[in-house]
Design a protein around this motif. Structure first.
Motif, PDB file in Angstrom:
ATOM      1  N   LYS A  86       0.825  -1.216   0.000  1.00 24.06           N
ATOM      2  CA  LYS A  86       0.000   0.000   0.000  1.00 24.06           C
ATOM      3  C   LYS A  86       0.853   1.257   0.000  1.00 24.06           C
ATOM      4  N   PHE A  87       1.910   1.284   0.805  1.00 18.70           N
ATOM      5  CA  PHE A  87       2.778   2.459   0.871  1.00 18.70           C
ATOM      6  C   PHE A  87       3.471   2.702  -0.462  1.00 18.70           C
ATOM      7  N   THR A  88       3.973   1.638  -1.072  1.00 14.45           N
ATOM      8  CA  THR A  88       4.662   1.786  -2.350  1.00 14.45           C
ATOM      9  C   THR A  88       3.716   2.322  -3.418  1.00 14.45           C
ATOM     10  N   THR A  89       2.507   1.816  -3.448  1.00 13.24           N
ATOM     11  CA  THR A  89       1.539   2.287  -4.436  1.00 13.24           C
ATOM     12  C   THR A  89       1.170   3.749  -4.201  1.00 13.24           C
ATOM     13  N   LEU A  90       0.870   4.102  -2.967  1.00 13.56           N
ATOM     14  CA  LEU A  90       0.484   5.474  -2.664  1.00 13.56           C
ATOM     15  C   LEU A  90       1.629   6.450  -2.923  1.00 13.56           C
ATOM     16  N   PHE A  91       2.798   6.120  -2.432  1.00  9.90           N
ATOM     17  CA  PHE A  91       3.943   7.001  -2.620  1.00  9.90           C
ATOM     18  C   PHE A  91       4.319   7.102  -4.097  1.00  9.90           C
ATOM     19  N   GLY A  92       4.195   6.002  -4.813  1.00 14.08           N
ATOM     20  CA  GLY A  92       4.504   6.022  -6.243  1.00 14.08           C
ATOM     21  C   GLY A  92       3.556   6.909  -7.026  1.00 14.08           C
ATOM     22  N   LEU A  93       2.284   6.884  -6.679  1.00 15.84           N
ATOM     23  CA  LEU A  93       1.331   7.757  -7.371  1.00 15.84           C
ATOM     24  C   LEU A  93       1.624   9.229  -7.107  1.00 15.84           C
ATOM     25  N   LEU A  94       2.043   9.548  -5.896  1.00 12.47           N
ATOM     26  CA  LEU A  94       2.451  10.924  -5.605  1.00 12.47           C
ATOM     27  C   LEU A  94       3.727  11.295  -6.357  1.00 12.47           C
ATOM     28  N   ALA A  95       4.632  10.346  -6.493  1.00 11.27           N
ATOM     29  CA  ALA A  95       5.876  10.607  -7.222  1.00 11.27           C
ATOM     30  C   ALA A  95       5.614  10.800  -8.715  1.00 11.27           C
ATOM     31  N   VAL A  96       4.617  10.116  -9.258  1.00 16.75           N
ATOM     32  CA  VAL A  96       4.266  10.304 -10.669  1.00 16.75           C
ATOM     33  C   VAL A  96       3.793  11.729 -10.907  1.00 16.75           C
TER      34      VAL A  96
END
Length: 164
Positions: A86-96
């Motif tokens: 969950k953290f990787t997905t959420l943080f990745g979407l913010l990084a995009v």
């Protein structure tokens, strides 16, 4: 994980989509594997104690050691993968979003340089965790000598095999 998540959206959006899918899919299968393996170790110990009544024997000692490995597998490790996904997905979407804004305002050269820098930092952490932190083997381990009958061995191995 942090820097790899930063590196993937900065390099290419399709690479990032593949990264998110791989984290979700492999994380799911890793969690299932760890929960099942931990349960198999725990059940093997229960079979030796309850059905075979072999408490206090070398076979029981071996299953206690296996249960020591299995308990963290089924109790903590498999459950802990869910927040990582969950953290990787959420943080990745913010990084995009950050990478898209930087590409629009600064150009793609800066985002590619940042992607390379983030990838190098993530590679350093992976190298440190796998190679420089490993324990050096000083002496060979003694083999566990346990005298058990063939029937008992088949039942214990068969019970562990069913859950793996």
């Amino acid at each position: 994980m942090f820097f790899a998540t930063l590196a993937s959206p900065s390099s290419n959006r399709f690479f990032f989509i593949g990264y998110l899918f791989s984290i979700a899919i492999f994380g799911l299968y890793q969690a299932i594997f760890m929960a099942n393996a931990g349960g198999a170790w725990d059940n093997a110990k229960k079979i030796v104690e309850v059905e075979l009544k072999q408490k206090g024997t070398p076979l029981h000692d071996a299953t206690v050691i296996g249960d020591t490995v299995g308990d963290p597998f089924k109790d903590t490790s498999s459950v802990a993968l869910n927040p990582v996904i969950k953290f990787t997905t959420l943080f990745g979407l913010l990084a995009v979003e950050l990478a898209v804004q930087m590409t629009a305002s600064q150009g793609s050269d800066l985002t590619h340089v940042l992607a390379a820098a983030f990838f190098i930092v993530s590679f350093v952490f992976v190298y440190r965790s796998f190679y420089s932190m490993r324990i050096r083997a000083a002496r060979p381990r003694a083999a566990l000598n346990c005298q058990i009958s063939g029937n008992v061995k088949k039942r214990v191995v068969g019970a562990a095999h069913v859950f793996l």
